[in-house]
Design an enzyme around this catalytic site. Sequence first.
Site, short mmCIF file in Angstrom:
data_model
loop_
_atom_site.label_atom_id
_atom_site.label_comp_id
_atom_site.label_asym_id
_atom_site.label_seq_id
_atom_site.Cartn_x
_atom_site.Cartn_y
_atom_site.Cartn_z
N ASP A 1 44.56 32.12 36.60
CA ASP A 1 44.26 32.60 37.09
C ASP A 1 44.26 34.13 36.76
OD1 ASP A 1 41.06 32.87 37.82
OD2 ASP A 1 41.90 34.44 39.16
N ASP B 1 43.71 31.10 43.66
CA ASP B 1 42.67 30.74 43.01
C ASP B 1 43.77 29.69 42.01
OD1 ASP B 1 41.05 32.42 44.39
OD2 ASP B 1 40.17 33.06 42.54
N HIS C 1 39.25 35.06 45.62
CA HIS C 1 39.57 35.66 44.01
C HIS C 1 40.65 36.91 44.41
CE1 HIS C 1 35.40 35.65 42.79
NE2 HIS C 1 35.11 35.86 44.69
N GLU D 1 43.24 38.30 37.87
CA GLU D 1 41.70 39.22 37.59
C GLU D 1 41.55 40.84 36.84
OE1 GLU D 1 40.19 38.16 40.44
OE2 GLU D 1 41.42 36.67 40.95
#
Length: 566
Positions: free
Chosen positions: A23, A169, A164, A25
């Site tokens: 994942d 995540d 998040h 960000e």
Amino acid sequence: MTTQLTFDELGTPLRDTTFVVFDLETTGGRPDEDAITEIGAVKVRGGRVIGEFGTLVDPERGIPPQVVALTGITQVMVTGAPPMRTVLPAFLEFAAGAVLVAHNSGFDVGFMKAACARLGYAWPKPTVVCTVRLARRVLTRDEAPSVRLSALAELFHVPVAPNHRALVDAQATVEVLHRLLERVGNLGVHSLEELLAYLPEVTPEQRRKRTLAADLPSTPGVYLFRGPSEEVLYVGTASDLRRRVRQYFTASEGRKRLREMVALATRVDVVECSHPLEAQVRELRLITAHKPAYNRRSKNQAGAWWLVLTDELFPRLSVVRTPRDGALGPFRTRRVAEAAQETLQDAVPLRACSQRIPRKATASPCALYELGRCKAPCAGRQSPDDYAPAAAAFRALVAGEDTTSLTTLAAHLDDLSAAHRFEDAATHRDRVSSLVRALDRAQRLAGLAALPELVAARPDGTGGWHFAVVRHGRLASAGTAPRGVRPMPVVDALVAAAETVVPGPGPLRGAPPEETGVVLRWLDQPGTRLVRCDTPWTSPAGAAGAWRHWVARAEAGRDQYRPAGH
């Protein structure tokens, strides 16, 4: 009715498949404009976690307030974090050979591809599984009105609550993946290939086209998908032709354009190759020859850009398509070439204007003269003899004879840092680093292209050898000597049958830059041996390669060019 795969097509059992669930960000939603701020990944096999990867990433730009509010990642948190150029190779190594999994994989994979393209890494084209798509295939709308990660975590009572943050995540996505795989296992999906075939984008008609791969060999080579009018739709390379082509009919290839291509295909032709280098080179040549509609890269290998000195009394730097002796390049885009041109003009006092200057010049000096960046040859204030050393400095830098110009640029970086002009110093450092890499690559490619003939060998992993005969930067012949076969008679036969290469003009002697780059990377791999090279393969004493350590130190000490408190 779904067509049952044969035993040979069952492939890798899911319990033996290594998944890297990851994942990201980011600072926003556009891979071409925004940057990654955090990467989290979990490596799993057989339901067990076998490794984790997690790090903040300095995006080298501001983080919008709305993103800070969503992720909790602030500018202070990423200050001092490693940049993407440091994190990317570590992540690629962590994920090597695994199936990538992400929730809404198009977003995460899009950012990783953009990072690879920006930093000069080849995207390894891994198999990708999207848990959003898999959830939509497995779960009904009544059971899961939403397939957001948080909703699925709640539905499956996942112990890790998404928040998040990348690693958390990714950990939640692992749990969701396992629950979804349990569901498809009850439906008879037990291998990776069956899982990919189960995803909804592959129609029964496409699955029936698996027969196009039925008679293909399991050898390295190049494959060509042909359309209804015998046109070449797509060209690719594979270490196992049959396995790779078969993946197109089981949804292993998730790109929409290639699924469309498969729907049009009526035949698959193959060219068997001795080893992966030959396959890569033949792929490039076939793409250039056929310009297939569904290939996006390498259609025009002659489309590189070069920096040259103009042929006039007061020569200047010009960005051109056609190289000639003494040119610097190749550059992939005009923008990159122009950036190198600007950096060079900070080190070599060549004029920046584009006007032609006669021997008796009487024009008025421009603003650059007032700024001390030009000695106004256009106004007759600099003679051709006074100007000549600037052109000579550029030629010496490109030829690897003198790196005084790089020393000038490095000294300017120290001056900017000493004056606490940190943003200017960081920009200058990046520009100089890019120029050093461009010079280093150009000199190494030119050195290879200058050799009339080179024969190299690499172990094949089973006790035999892969051979390549390279002439002026082009692959002229390739072959193998399996274990137990005397290698030198094979080498002699390959040299005798090798393509005749007539050198052309320019630093690469007419060789396509991309092909010469592929050959050089193969030669650079650990374990490669030079079998024969009649002309010594040398590097000039002033080559830019001697500045690699400077680039490494400058980038490792990048924090010194950051204002305090940022």
